[in-house]
Design a protein around this motif. Structure first.
Motif, short mmCIF file in Angstrom:
data_model
loop_
_atom_site.label_atom_id
_atom_site.label_comp_id
_atom_site.label_asym_id
_atom_site.label_seq_id
_atom_site.Cartn_x
_atom_site.Cartn_y
_atom_site.Cartn_z
N TYR A 120 -43.81 -18.32 10.73
CA TYR A 120 -42.12 -18.32 11.92
C TYR A 120 -41.42 -16.45 11.23
CZ TYR A 120 -40.82 -19.52 7.28
OH TYR A 120 -40.52 -19.12 5.53
N ASP A 158 -38.05 -21.16 18.34
CA ASP A 158 -39.97 -21.05 17.86
C ASP A 158 -40.40 -20.27 18.23
OD1 ASP A 158 -39.30 -23.98 18.77
OD2 ASP A 158 -38.41 -23.00 20.78
N ARG A 160 -43.01 -17.99 16.84
CA ARG A 160 -43.84 -18.10 15.40
C ARG A 160 -45.61 -17.86 16.27
NH1 ARG A 160 -42.11 -22.98 12.61
NH2 ARG A 160 -39.55 -22.07 13.91
N ARG A 181 -39.54 -27.02 16.20
CA ARG A 181 -39.44 -25.74 15.66
C ARG A 181 -39.18 -27.04 13.94
NH1 ARG A 181 -34.02 -22.99 16.73
NH2 ARG A 181 -35.52 -23.20 19.18
#
Length: 313
Positions: A120, A158, A160, A181
């Motif tokens: 992430y 988000d 990632r 997430r």
């Protein structure tokens, strides 16, 4: 095109001013990644010509796979469709406003090659945002961290990279009210983060105002915590305790002739207090029941107007 190693997913909603620059920078970045790649552009019911522009970009670049929704279904659902249609071994989710620099993808890939299955991107700085936006975002992430039952990394969106095995698990989770997430944290696997400086929006206006942040927070809390239901129970016990204490006190004061508890004002205040507690509790229950109703109907998460015939094509 050969089976891709990397899939890049970008949800699009009225981003006509960002599409060409996004495509250029993704292409330049992935040319350095060392593997076959695809760019899944999911149009979430845009009304500004974004869907037509996506089709034009796809016609000139075999890497681009357009998925066009029949209407607007929301950011989290658009990302879900991208996951469904992705074919790579490593899948990257990135916003289309270029606040998440595509060049950071190379850092995510480097961590994936070290063996991490979820990488992430943590926001070390947020350029081009007002103090209120930064403060509300900070409050949002810490509220989620305190109230939910899983550990979600702070200050991450988000953006990632996820390994195929992680995405396969997420694709099996077809809940309608999605907080991706949180879902990617819930599934586990070997996770790590990289820090980056979030840039200012390249063009257009944000599609995540404070109202949508609150909606997302509510989805996260109800999806990963029973705390609101516990609060309703606590309020019930507190109000009942107040009533138990107040009844003998009021009776005693009235017998003693105290004028403070004569008339309708006290009764009205008590009714308003206990009525408010009941309505709050009913509202909390309603949120959970409404989500159960959505799941029970079994409707599809999204409807596609134009896309590859199957996610594997």
């Amino acid at each position: 095109m050969s089976q891709p190693t990397f899939s890049i997913i970008a949800p699009i909603y009225n981003e006509i001013g960002n599409l060409d620059e996004l495509h250029r920078r993704i292409s330049e970045t992935m040319a350095k990644a060392g593997g076959a790649w695809e760019f899944v552009l999911v149009d979430d019911g845009s009304t500004d010509g974004s869907s037509q522009r996506i089709a034009e970009i796809a016609a000139g670049d075999d890497h681009v796979r357009p998925v066009i929704f029949a209407r607007n279904f929301g950011h989290q659902i658009a990302v879900t469709a991208g996951l469904d249609y992705s074919r790579g071994d490593a899948i990257v989710i990135i916003d289309s406003d270029l606040q998440d620099p595509p060049e950071v993808i190379l850092d995510l890939i480097a961590k994936w090659r070290e063996g991490y299955e979820v990488v992430y991107a943590g926001r070390a700085d947020r350029a081009g945002e007002s103090w209120f936006k930064k403060a509300s975002a900070r409050f949002f992430y810490r509220l989620i961290d305190r109230l939910t039952s899983i550990k979600i990394p702070l200050d991450t969106g988000d953006f990632r990279l996820m390994d195929r095995k992680v995405v396969s698990v997420l694709n099996s989770m077809r809940e309608h009210h999605r907080f991706l997430r949180g879902m990617s944290a819930w599934v586990g696997f070997k996770q790590t983060g990289v820090e980056y400086k979030r840039a200012a929006r390249f063009a257009g206006e944000t599609h995540y105002p404070f109202r949508k942040m609150l909606q997302l927070a509510l989805t996260a809390i109800t999806g990963f915590s029973f705390f609101p239901l516990q609060v309703a129970s606590y309020l019930g016990f507190v109000s009942a305790g107040i009533a138990v204490i107040a009844i003998p006190v009021v009776i005693t004061l009235r017998i003693m002739g105290n004028q403070a508890f004569f008339g309708q004002a006290t009764t009205l205040l008590a009714v308003l207090f206990f009525g408010g507690v009941q309505l709050i509790s009913l509202g909390i229950l309603g949120e959970y029941i409404g989500r159960l109703y959505d799941e029970a109907r079994g409707r599809p998460l999204y409807i596609v107007r134009d896309a590859p015939e199957t996610p594997e094509d």
